[in-house]
Scaffold this motif. Structure first.
Motif, PDB file in Angstrom:
ATOM      1  N   LEU A  10       0.819  -1.216   0.000  1.00  0.00           N
ATOM      2  CA  LEU A  10       0.000   0.000   0.000  1.00  0.00           C
ATOM      3  C   LEU A  10       0.854   1.268   0.000  1.00  0.00           C
ATOM      4  N   ALA A  11       2.024   1.216   0.610  1.00  0.00           N
ATOM      5  CA  ALA A  11       2.923   2.379   0.541  1.00  0.00           C
ATOM      6  C   ALA A  11       3.319   2.641  -0.913  1.00  0.00           C
ATOM      7  N   LEU A  12       3.636   1.576  -1.643  1.00  0.00           N
ATOM      8  CA  LEU A  12       3.957   1.720  -3.069  1.00  0.00           C
ATOM      9  C   LEU A  12       2.745   2.258  -3.827  1.00  0.00           C
ATOM     10  N   ALA A  13       1.589   1.617  -3.615  1.00  0.00           N
ATOM     11  CA  ALA A  13       0.374   1.999  -4.339  1.00  0.00           C
ATOM     12  C   ALA A  13      -0.006   3.453  -4.066  1.00  0.00           C
ATOM     13  N   ALA A  14       0.083   3.870  -2.824  1.00  0.00           N
ATOM     14  CA  ALA A  14      -0.299   5.240  -2.466  1.00  0.00           C
ATOM     15  C   ALA A  14       0.577   6.256  -3.185  1.00  0.00           C
ATOM     16  N   LEU A  18      10.864 -11.198 -15.007  1.00  0.00           N
ATOM     17  CA  LEU A  18      11.009 -11.154 -13.555  1.00  0.00           C
ATOM     18  C   LEU A  18      12.139 -10.233 -13.130  1.00  0.00           C
ATOM     19  N   VAL A  19      11.846  -9.402 -12.134  1.00  0.00           N
ATOM     20  CA  VAL A  19      12.848  -8.570 -11.474  1.00  0.00           C
ATOM     21  C   VAL A  19      12.709  -8.833  -9.981  1.00  0.00           C
ATOM     22  N   ARG A  20      13.789  -9.249  -9.343  1.00  0.00           N
ATOM     23  CA  ARG A  20      13.781  -9.447  -7.889  1.00  0.00           C
ATOM     24  C   ARG A  20      14.180  -8.139  -7.233  1.00  0.00           C
ATOM     25  N   GLY A  21      13.594  -7.855  -6.086  1.00  0.00           N
ATOM     26  CA  GLY A  21      13.914  -6.620  -5.391  1.00  0.00           C
ATOM     27  C   GLY A  21      13.764  -6.742  -3.894  1.00  0.00           C
ATOM     28  N   THR A  22      14.288  -5.753  -3.201  1.00  0.00           N
ATOM     29  CA  THR A  22      14.161  -5.648  -1.751  1.00  0.00           C
ATOM     30  C   THR A  22      13.828  -4.209  -1.397  1.00  0.00           C
ATOM     31  N   CYS A  23      13.131  -4.034  -0.289  1.00  0.00           N
ATOM     32  CA  CYS A  23      12.722  -2.696   0.155  1.00  0.00           C
ATOM     33  C   CYS A  23      13.395  -2.352   1.475  1.00  0.00           C
ATOM     34  N   TYR A  24      13.843  -1.129   1.571  1.00  0.00           N
ATOM     35  CA  TYR A  24      14.394  -0.603   2.814  1.00  0.00           C
ATOM     36  C   TYR A  24      13.559   0.607   3.225  1.00  0.00           C
ATOM     37  N   PHE A  25      12.311   0.336   3.541  1.00  0.00           N
ATOM     38  CA  PHE A  25      11.453   1.356   4.132  1.00  0.00           C
ATOM     39  C   PHE A  25      10.527   0.653   5.111  1.00  0.00           C
ATOM     40  N   ALA A  26      10.028   1.420   6.072  1.00  0.00           N
ATOM     41  CA  ALA A  26       9.129   0.866   7.084  1.00  0.00           C
ATOM     42  C   ALA A  26       7.761   1.499   6.926  1.00  0.00           C
ATOM     43  N   ALA A  27       6.728   0.671   6.943  1.00  0.00           N
ATOM     44  CA  ALA A  27       5.359   1.160   6.807  1.00  0.00           C
ATOM     45  C   ALA A  27       4.436   0.339   7.699  1.00  0.00           C
ATOM     46  N   ASP A  28       3.328   0.942   8.076  1.00  0.00           N
ATOM     47  CA  ASP A  28       2.296   0.262   8.860  1.00  0.00           C
ATOM     48  C   ASP A  28       0.948   0.473   8.194  1.00  0.00           C
ATOM     49  N   ARG A  29       0.164  -0.579   8.109  1.00  0.00           N
ATOM     50  CA  ARG A  29      -1.233  -0.442   7.661  1.00  0.00           C
ATOM     51  C   ARG A  29      -2.034  -0.144   8.923  1.00  0.00           C
ATOM     52  N   VAL A  30      -2.370   1.120   9.117  1.00  0.00           N
ATOM     53  CA  VAL A  30      -2.964   1.562  10.381  1.00  0.00           C
ATOM     54  C   VAL A  30      -4.484   1.409  10.416  1.00  0.00           C
ATOM     55  N   ALA A  31      -5.099   1.154   9.278  1.00  0.00           N
ATOM     56  CA  ALA A  31      -6.539   0.917   9.169  1.00  0.00           C
ATOM     57  C   ALA A  31      -6.768   0.212   7.835  1.00  0.00           C
ATOM     58  N   GLY A  71       9.471   5.636   7.516  1.00  0.00           N
ATOM     59  CA  GLY A  71      10.809   6.090   7.162  1.00  0.00           C
ATOM     60  C   GLY A  71      11.425   5.205   6.104  1.00  0.00           C
ATOM     61  N   GLY A  72      12.445   5.734   5.454  1.00  0.00           N
ATOM     62  CA  GLY A  72      13.136   5.013   4.401  1.00  0.00           C
ATOM     63  C   GLY A  72      12.439   5.182   3.062  1.00  0.00           C
ATOM     64  N   GLU A  73      13.232   5.116   2.004  1.00  0.00           N
ATOM     65  CA  GLU A  73      12.672   5.268   0.654  1.00  0.00           C
ATOM     66  C   GLU A  73      13.413   4.430  -0.378  1.00  0.00           C
ATOM     67  N   VAL A  74      14.246   3.507   0.075  1.00  0.00           N
ATOM     68  CA  VAL A  74      15.107   2.766  -0.839  1.00  0.00           C
ATOM     69  C   VAL A  74      14.456   1.460  -1.280  1.00  0.00           C
ATOM     70  N   VAL A  75      14.488   1.231  -2.586  1.00  0.00           N
ATOM     71  CA  VAL A  75      14.091  -0.046  -3.167  1.00  0.00           C
ATOM     72  C   VAL A  75      15.256  -0.487  -4.055  1.00  0.00           C
ATOM     73  N   SER A  76      15.754  -1.695  -3.809  1.00  0.00           N
ATOM     74  CA  SER A  76      16.827  -2.247  -4.638  1.00  0.00           C
ATOM     75  C   SER A  76      16.231  -3.238  -5.623  1.00  0.00           C
ATOM     76  N   GLY A 129       8.512   8.232  -6.604  1.00  0.00           N
ATOM     77  CA  GLY A 129       9.377   8.969  -5.693  1.00  0.00           C
ATOM     78  C   GLY A 129      10.288   8.114  -4.833  1.00  0.00           C
ATOM     79  N   TRP A 130      10.475   6.849  -5.205  1.00  0.00           N
ATOM     80  CA  TRP A 130      11.352   5.966  -4.436  1.00  0.00           C
ATOM     81  C   TRP A 130      12.794   6.148  -4.894  1.00  0.00           C
ATOM     82  N   GLU A 131      13.732   5.875  -4.013  1.00  0.00           N
ATOM     83  CA  GLU A 131      15.156   5.913  -4.333  1.00  0.00           C
ATOM     84  C   GLU A 131      15.543   4.494  -4.770  1.00  0.00           C
ATOM     85  N   VAL A 132      15.790   4.316  -6.054  1.00  0.00           N
ATOM     86  CA  VAL A 132      16.001   2.982  -6.606  1.00  0.00           C
ATOM     87  C   VAL A 132      17.493   2.728  -6.812  1.00  0.00           C
TER      88      VAL A 132
END
Length: 193
Positions: A15-19, A120-133, A141-146, A168-171
């Motif tokens: 959802l962080a990506l989608a938003a 196929l592209v494999r990736g990892t995320c270095y950001f923290a998110a919470d689904r609060v509702a 925090g964080g914005e890095v996607v490898s 707006g992610w740092e790739v």
């Protein structure tokens, strides 16, 4: 109208990506475990950025309403759910649809590669998110996607990077997929004690 980006696994990370894509004007559809889990998102999503600002996105329709292939597919599920997500996503993968697997963990690479080949592209995320509702997500925090370069995935990699850049992610593009995946696994083990 361009086809939507499909997010499979609309949890906190998905959802962080989608938003961020919706806020950038990109069409996005979601595929959850059930139609009921997707309904709360059809009217939009409340997105709270790391700086505390909150905005409402446009709607996130269900993938079940898509008539053709998605523009890209992002698998944002836990490692144990990859096989089910792979089967479900295949329906919306055209021959040139990039499929980006953003899971923590290792061991799913061969099955994903058999299913999606050079798309196929494999990736990892270095950001923290919470689904609060049910229809709200907070980026803590964080914005890095490898993303990893692999044999034959150059076009899919370029398309995935362009979409993440638009959100707006740092790739960071990595030359060694195994090293990228194991580095993330060690990072998670060290920070989740």
């Amino acid at each position: 109208m361009k086809p939507p980006i499909l997010v499979v696994g609309p949890g906190a990370g998905g959802l962080a990506l989608a938003a961020r894509w919706r806020l950038a004007g990109e069409p996005v559809a979601v595929l959850g475990r059930s139609p009921a889990s997707e309904r709360a998102l059809a009217k939009g999503l409340r997105f709270e950025a790391a700086d505390g600002t909150a905005r409402k996105t446009g709607g996130l329709p269900s993938s079940r309403s898509l008539q053709g292939p998605a523009r890209a597919i992002f698998l944002c599920v836990k490692a144990g759910d990859v096989l089910d997500a792979k089967k479900a996503a295949k329906k919306w993968a055209g021959k040139d649809t990039p499929v980006v697997a953003l899971q923590n963990g290792v061991g799913q690479e061969a099955g994903l590669r058999r299913a999606f080949g050079s798309s196929l592209v494999r990736g990892t995320c270095y950001f923290a998110a919470d689904r609060v509702a049910p229809s709200a997500v907070r980026l803590n925090g964080g914005e890095v996607v490898s993303l990893a370069r692999a044999e034959g995935n150059g076009d899919a990699l370029a398309a995935a990077k362009a979409l993440l850049d638009a959100g707006g992610w740092e790739v960071h593009v990595k030359a060694d997929e195994d090293r990228m995946l194991w580095t993330k696994l060690v990072f998670n083990a060290a920070t989740n004690l």
